[in-house]
Design a protein around this motif. Structure first.
Motif, PDB file in Angstrom:
ATOM      1  N   VAL A   5       0.839  -1.208   0.000  1.00 58.72           N
ATOM      2  CA  VAL A   5       0.000   0.000   0.000  1.00 58.72           C
ATOM      3  C   VAL A   5       0.866   1.248   0.000  1.00 58.72           C
ATOM      4  CG1 VAL A   5      -1.651   1.333   1.356  1.00 58.72           C
ATOM      5  CG2 VAL A   5      -1.989  -1.129   1.041  1.00 58.72           C
ATOM      6  N   GLU A   6       1.924   1.240   0.772  1.00 57.06           N
ATOM      7  CA  GLU A   6       2.810   2.407   0.792  1.00 57.06           C
ATOM      8  C   GLU A   6       3.445   2.649  -0.571  1.00 57.06           C
ATOM      9  OE1 GLU A   6       5.375   1.646   4.155  1.00 57.06           O
ATOM     10  OE2 GLU A   6       4.130   2.936   5.413  1.00 57.06           O
ATOM     11  N   ALA A   7       3.627   1.602  -1.355  1.00 55.59           N
ATOM     12  CA  ALA A   7       4.179   1.742  -2.700  1.00 55.59           C
ATOM     13  C   ALA A   7       3.106   2.082  -3.734  1.00 55.59           C
ATOM     14  CB  ALA A   7       4.893   0.457  -3.110  1.00 55.59           C
ATOM     15  N   GLY A   8       1.845   2.209  -3.297  1.00 54.84           N
ATOM     16  CA  GLY A   8       0.775   2.598  -4.210  1.00 54.84           C
ATOM     17  C   GLY A   8       0.163   1.451  -4.983  1.00 54.84           C
ATOM     18  N   ARG A   9       0.207   0.243  -4.437  1.00 55.39           N
ATOM     19  CA  ARG A   9      -0.333  -0.917  -5.128  1.00 55.39           C
ATOM     20  C   ARG A   9      -1.652  -1.363  -4.507  1.00 55.39           C
ATOM     21  NH1 ARG A   9       4.041   1.094  -6.891  1.00 55.39           N
ATOM     22  NH2 ARG A   9       5.547  -0.218  -7.996  1.00 55.39           N
ATOM     23  N   HIS A  10      -2.522  -1.882  -5.362  1.00 49.06           N
ATOM     24  CA  HIS A  10      -3.722  -2.563  -4.891  1.00 49.06           C
ATOM     25  C   HIS A  10      -3.320  -3.941  -4.388  1.00 49.06           C
ATOM     26  CE1 HIS A  10      -6.109   0.549  -6.965  1.00 49.06           C
ATOM     27  NE2 HIS A  10      -5.283   0.372  -7.980  1.00 49.06           N
ATOM     28  N   VAL A  11      -4.116  -4.494  -3.446  1.00 53.25           N
ATOM     29  CA  VAL A  11      -3.691  -5.724  -2.786  1.00 53.25           C
ATOM     30  C   VAL A  11      -4.858  -6.691  -2.609  1.00 53.25           C
ATOM     31  CG1 VAL A  11      -2.595  -6.736  -0.749  1.00 53.25           C
ATOM     32  CG2 VAL A  11      -1.931  -4.447  -1.502  1.00 53.25           C
ATOM     33  N   PHE A  12      -4.594  -7.949  -2.917  1.00 52.97           N
ATOM     34  CA  PHE A  12      -5.400  -9.055  -2.416  1.00 52.97           C
ATOM     35  C   PHE A  12      -4.587  -9.740  -1.326  1.00 52.97           C
ATOM     36  CE2 PHE A  12      -5.982 -13.670  -2.335  1.00 52.97           C
ATOM     37  CZ  PHE A  12      -7.304 -13.731  -1.918  1.00 52.97           C
ATOM     38  N   CYS A  13      -5.162  -9.872  -0.134  1.00 48.74           N
ATOM     39  CA  CYS A  13      -4.453 -10.486   0.998  1.00 48.74           C
ATOM     40  C   CYS A  13      -5.243 -11.676   1.498  1.00 48.74           C
ATOM     41  CB  CYS A  13      -4.254  -9.473   2.118  1.00 48.74           C
ATOM     42  SG  CYS A  13      -3.240 -10.085   3.485  1.00 48.74           S
ATOM     43  N   GLU A  14      -4.637 -12.843   1.420  1.00 50.40           N
ATOM     44  CA  GLU A  14      -5.291 -14.069   1.864  1.00 50.40           C
ATOM     45  C   GLU A  14      -5.478 -14.026   3.376  1.00 50.40           C
ATOM     46  OE1 GLU A  14      -7.422 -16.586   1.931  1.00 50.40           O
ATOM     47  OE2 GLU A  14      -6.655 -16.878  -0.104  1.00 50.40           O
ATOM     48  N   LYS A  15      -6.473 -14.784   3.846  1.00 51.51           N
ATOM     49  CA  LYS A  15      -6.701 -14.896   5.293  1.00 51.51           C
ATOM     50  C   LYS A  15      -5.647 -15.821   5.885  1.00 51.51           C
ATOM     51  CE  LYS A  15      -8.067 -19.260   5.272  1.00 51.51           C
ATOM     52  NZ  LYS A  15      -7.351 -20.329   5.983  1.00 51.51           N
ATOM     53  N   ILE A  16      -5.513 -15.849   7.183  1.00 47.00           N
ATOM     54  CA  ILE A  16      -5.850 -14.867   8.177  1.00 47.00           C
ATOM     55  C   ILE A  16      -4.872 -13.715   7.984  1.00 47.00           C
ATOM     56  CG2 ILE A  16      -4.481 -16.119   9.806  1.00 47.00           C
ATOM     57  CD1 ILE A  16      -6.068 -15.153  12.075  1.00 47.00           C
ATOM     58  N   HIS A  17      -5.137 -12.559   8.522  1.00 45.02           N
ATOM     59  CA  HIS A  17      -4.383 -11.373   8.147  1.00 45.02           C
ATOM     60  C   HIS A  17      -3.332 -10.947   9.170  1.00 45.02           C
ATOM     61  CE1 HIS A  17      -7.154 -11.256   4.870  1.00 45.02           C
ATOM     62  NE2 HIS A  17      -8.168 -11.231   5.710  1.00 45.02           N
ATOM     63  N   ALA A  18      -3.316 -11.578  10.326  1.00 46.34           N
ATOM     64  CA  ALA A  18      -2.291 -11.294  11.339  1.00 46.34           C
ATOM     65  C   ALA A  18      -2.352 -12.397  12.382  1.00 46.34           C
ATOM     66  CB  ALA A  18      -2.524  -9.931  11.993  1.00 46.34           C
ATOM     67  N   VAL A  19      -1.247 -12.613  13.074  1.00 44.63           N
ATOM     68  CA  VAL A  19      -1.206 -13.612  14.141  1.00 44.63           C
ATOM     69  C   VAL A  19      -1.169 -12.977  15.529  1.00 44.63           C
ATOM     70  CG1 VAL A  19      -0.087 -15.346  12.699  1.00 44.63           C
ATOM     71  CG2 VAL A  19       1.324 -13.797  14.073  1.00 44.63           C
ATOM     72  N   ASP A  20      -1.148 -11.643  15.598  1.00 44.73           N
ATOM     73  CA  ASP A  20      -1.103 -10.964  16.889  1.00 44.73           C
ATOM     74  C   ASP A  20      -1.692  -9.572  16.729  1.00 44.73           C
ATOM     75  OD1 ASP A  20       0.984  -9.425  15.653  1.00 44.73           O
ATOM     76  OD2 ASP A  20       2.451 -10.902  16.334  1.00 44.73           O
ATOM     77  N   ALA A  21      -1.945  -8.922  17.873  1.00 40.19           N
ATOM     78  CA  ALA A  21      -2.583  -7.610  17.861  1.00 40.19           C
ATOM     79  C   ALA A  21      -1.731  -6.532  17.187  1.00 40.19           C
ATOM     80  CB  ALA A  21      -2.953  -7.184  19.281  1.00 40.19           C
ATOM     81  N   PRO A  22      -0.407  -6.493  17.381  1.00 37.76           N
ATOM     82  CA  PRO A  22       0.383  -5.530  16.623  1.00 37.76           C
ATOM     83  C   PRO A  22       0.209  -5.703  15.107  1.00 37.76           C
ATOM     84  CG  PRO A  22       1.664  -6.319  18.464  1.00 37.76           C
ATOM     85  CD  PRO A  22       0.430  -7.160  18.431  1.00 37.76           C
ATOM     86  N   GLY A  23       0.095  -6.950  14.643  1.00 34.25           N
ATOM     87  CA  GLY A  23      -0.163  -7.177  13.230  1.00 34.25           C
ATOM     88  C   GLY A  23      -1.538  -6.689  12.812  1.00 34.25           C
ATOM     89  N   VAL A  24      -2.540  -6.892  13.668  1.00 33.83           N
ATOM     90  CA  VAL A  24      -3.885  -6.387  13.394  1.00 33.83           C
ATOM     91  C   VAL A  24      -3.867  -4.871  13.269  1.00 33.83           C
ATOM     92  CG1 VAL A  24      -6.192  -6.082  14.390  1.00 33.83           C
ATOM     93  CG2 VAL A  24      -5.108  -8.338  14.416  1.00 33.83           C
ATOM     94  N   ARG A  25      -3.149  -4.219  14.163  1.00 36.46           N
ATOM     95  CA  ARG A  25      -3.082  -2.753  14.083  1.00 36.46           C
ATOM     96  C   ARG A  25      -2.375  -2.305  12.813  1.00 36.46           C
ATOM     97  NH1 ARG A  25      -2.043  -3.575  19.781  1.00 36.46           N
ATOM     98  NH2 ARG A  25       0.177  -3.102  19.561  1.00 36.46           N
ATOM     99  N   MET A  26      -1.391  -3.070  12.376  1.00 38.84           N
ATOM    100  CA  MET A  26      -0.717  -2.751  11.126  1.00 38.84           C
ATOM    101  C   MET A  26      -1.669  -2.880   9.937  1.00 38.84           C
ATOM    102  SD  MET A  26       2.879  -4.304   9.624  1.00 38.84           S
ATOM    103  CE  MET A  26       3.804  -3.794  11.073  1.00 38.84           C
ATOM    104  N   VAL A  27      -2.527  -3.893   9.960  1.00 36.01           N
ATOM    105  CA  VAL A  27      -3.537  -4.057   8.914  1.00 36.01           C
ATOM    106  C   VAL A  27      -4.473  -2.853   8.888  1.00 36.01           C
ATOM    107  CG1 VAL A  27      -5.540  -5.425   8.203  1.00 36.01           C
ATOM    108  CG2 VAL A  27      -3.433  -6.572   8.890  1.00 36.01           C
ATOM    109  N   LEU A  28      -4.908  -2.396  10.054  1.00 31.28           N
ATOM    110  CA  LEU A  28      -5.787  -1.233  10.122  1.00 31.28           C
ATOM    111  C   LEU A  28      -5.093   0.020   9.593  1.00 31.28           C
ATOM    112  CD1 LEU A  28      -7.460  -1.873  13.588  1.00 31.28           C
ATOM    113  CD2 LEU A  28      -8.583  -1.951  11.346  1.00 31.28           C
ATOM    114  N   GLU A  29      -3.828   0.171   9.901  1.00 36.76           N
ATOM    115  CA  GLU A  29      -3.070   1.319   9.378  1.00 36.76           C
ATOM    116  C   GLU A  29      -2.962   1.251   7.861  1.00 36.76           C
ATOM    117  OE1 GLU A  29       0.624   1.035  11.394  1.00 36.76           O
ATOM    118  OE2 GLU A  29      -0.211   1.491  13.369  1.00 36.76           O
ATOM    119  N   ALA A  30      -2.686   0.063   7.346  1.00 44.90           N
ATOM    120  CA  ALA A  30      -2.586  -0.099   5.896  1.00 44.90           C
ATOM    121  C   ALA A  30      -3.924   0.193   5.228  1.00 44.90           C
ATOM    122  CB  ALA A  30      -2.122  -1.515   5.556  1.00 44.90           C
ATOM    123  N   ALA A  31      -5.014  -0.250   5.857  1.00 47.70           N
ATOM    124  CA  ALA A  31      -6.340  -0.008   5.292  1.00 47.70           C
ATOM    125  C   ALA A  31      -6.664   1.476   5.250  1.00 47.70           C
ATOM    126  CB  ALA A  31      -7.387  -0.758   6.099  1.00 47.70           C
TER     127      ALA A  31
END
Length: 443
Positions: free
Chosen positions: A147-173
């Motif tokens: 996303v930071e590079a300006g690309r569209h993304v398909f991301c397979e599930k599950i999207h994180a294994v911990d809460a810091p990863g979940v927060r990173m997903v929210l930031e990317a979104a």
């Protein structure tokens, strides 16, 4: 990074310490520079008409190969132009399979086939749309980088294994929303036509107010990859990643997340208050199953009193069932059968669909129409529910949504390299340490 068939010399592999992971996740701003290094300036893609959309695949296992095939089928004006994986044999097998199916639409010469832990950088650079299908541990990092590079993304599930990863997903979104980029989740039931039509009626009150939800995902064993003597411990765990928590988040992350996501959808994606549960390992016993458990059960409680009862099991020789049932004040719904009974009787009569192609078609259509799709909120929340279910079982404790969302627990290697130590290692007998309810804590 290496390119297939070429000796480009040694490139630095990513170094991702626990401390750095938390710093990046908390700050939100530094991740792209840290993970992407010298990628060019962002290039948001808005293809129109018959303009070719260039696909890049990161993660060339079975699901990644399937995602690339689905995208190529979903839009005839797409090409796969870059591939990346840690392992040469996996990349080569995926490329051969896709070339057999799609011919020259798989335009992946050796110079655009990248190997190593930094392969994702070069795939992102080559592509308009990035397809992510790796061990879950990597998803939030690569999603944010794309996303930071300006690309569209398909991301397979599950999207994180911990809460810091979940927060990173929210930031990317949020960043994708600001940039007008699409993020589509691999929680594919959201794109199934029959399930969509059934869920519309649930939301319109066809069964009244939901009072209870039952989610079941009981199957036989998943795969176990035999260890080879030439593999390091890190390589073995990456190849057998289903069986290691730090890479997969155990059964709730591997498969139950689909059921939890459908329950969350029925509840308008409002988070539950808390979760408690149990689980263990009875049939899948031995070092060949890593540190994964073989059954979990959990209860999620919502602010309005609704309870979600979730069960998942992987034990050969036991009864199998995958189902989603919603019980309301005026009826009930069997979601996968697309059926509603009670005050309203309804059955979906439409044609079947391929939900995996549907999600890719939606992503590519959003790019061509300039109407971005952003699944970021529900993919993060459903992932956190899977994390809560896992840790409720591991600890035997009640875990609240606030506690889970605020957690800083990270289980990660100090560095990413095939000769590095993974975060969990076997003892002298080859057995891996296991959590113990009542002693293991969630932090």
């Amino acid at each position: 990074m290496q390119q297939i068939g070429r000796d480009r010399g040694k490139s630095p592999t990513d170094r991702l310490s626990r401390r750095r992971y938390l710093e990046v996740t908390a700050a939100g701003a530094a991740a792209g520079a840290t993970m992407l290094g010298g990628l060019p300036l962002e290039r948001a893609v808005h293809a129109q008409g018959s303009q070719i959309i260039k696909l890049g695949l990161i993660g060339c296992g079975g699901r990644g190969t399937g995602a690339a095939a689905d995208a190529l089928r979903a839009d005839p004006h797409t090409k796969l132009v870059a591939m990346g994986d840690v392992f040469r044999d996996r990349l080569q097998a995926s490329r051969r399979s896709l070339q057999t199916l799609f011919g020259d639409r798989v335009d992946t010469p050796e110079e655009r086939c990248f190997l190593g832990f930094d392969a994702y950088r070069y795939v992102i650079e080559c592509s308009d749309v990035v397809l992510l299908a790796l061990p879950t541990f990597f998803h939030p990092h690569y999603l944010k980088a794309a996303v930071e590079a300006g690309r569209h993304v398909f991301c397979e599930k599950i999207h994180a294994v911990d809460a810091p990863g979940v927060r990173m997903v929210l930031e990317a979104a949020e960043l994708a929303r600001n940039k007008g980029l699409s993020i589509v989740s691999g929680l594919a039931w959201r794109y199934d036509t029959g399930v969509q039509e059934t869920m519309k009626r649930i939301h319109d009150g066809a069964i009244g107010q939901i009072v209870a939800i039952e989610e079941i995902c009981n199957t036989g064993f998943l795969r176990s990859v035999p260890r080879r003597p030439e593999w390091t411990e890190m390589e073995y765990q990456l190849r057998d990643w289903y069986n290691f928590f730090w890479l997969a988040c155990d059964l709730p992350g591997l498969n139950m997340v689909h059921n939890l996501d459908k329950a969350a959808w029925a509840m308008h994606d409002e988070p539950p208050l808390r979760c408690w549960g149990m689980g263990g390992r009875q049939a899948r016993i031995g070092p060949q199953y890593g540190d994964a458990w073989d059954h979990f059960a959990a209860v999620f409680e919502y602010p309005n009193g609704v309870k979600l009862f979730g069960y998942c099991r992987q034990q050969d020789g036991t009864a199998t069932e995958i189902s989603d049932r919603f019980y309301g004040t005026e009826g009930r719904c069997d979601l996968l059968r697309n059926r509603i009974e009670g005050k309203v009787k309804w059955q979906y009569q439409g044609p079947p669909c391929n939900r995996f192609e549907q999600e890719q078609a939606a992503l590519l259509r959003s790019i061509r129409t300039g109407q971005p799709i952003n699944n970021g909120l529900y993919m993060a929340r459903s992932s956190l529910m899977a994390i809560m279910m896992t840790w409720a079982g591991y600890t035997g404790q009640v875990i609240t949504w606030e506690q889970a969302m605020a957690s800083n627990r990270v289980i990660a290697p100090k560095r990413l390299a095939l000769d590095a130590d993974p975060p969990t290692k076997p003892d002298a007998q080859g057995n891996y340490p296991m959590p113990t309810p009542g002693l293991t804590r969630f932090e």
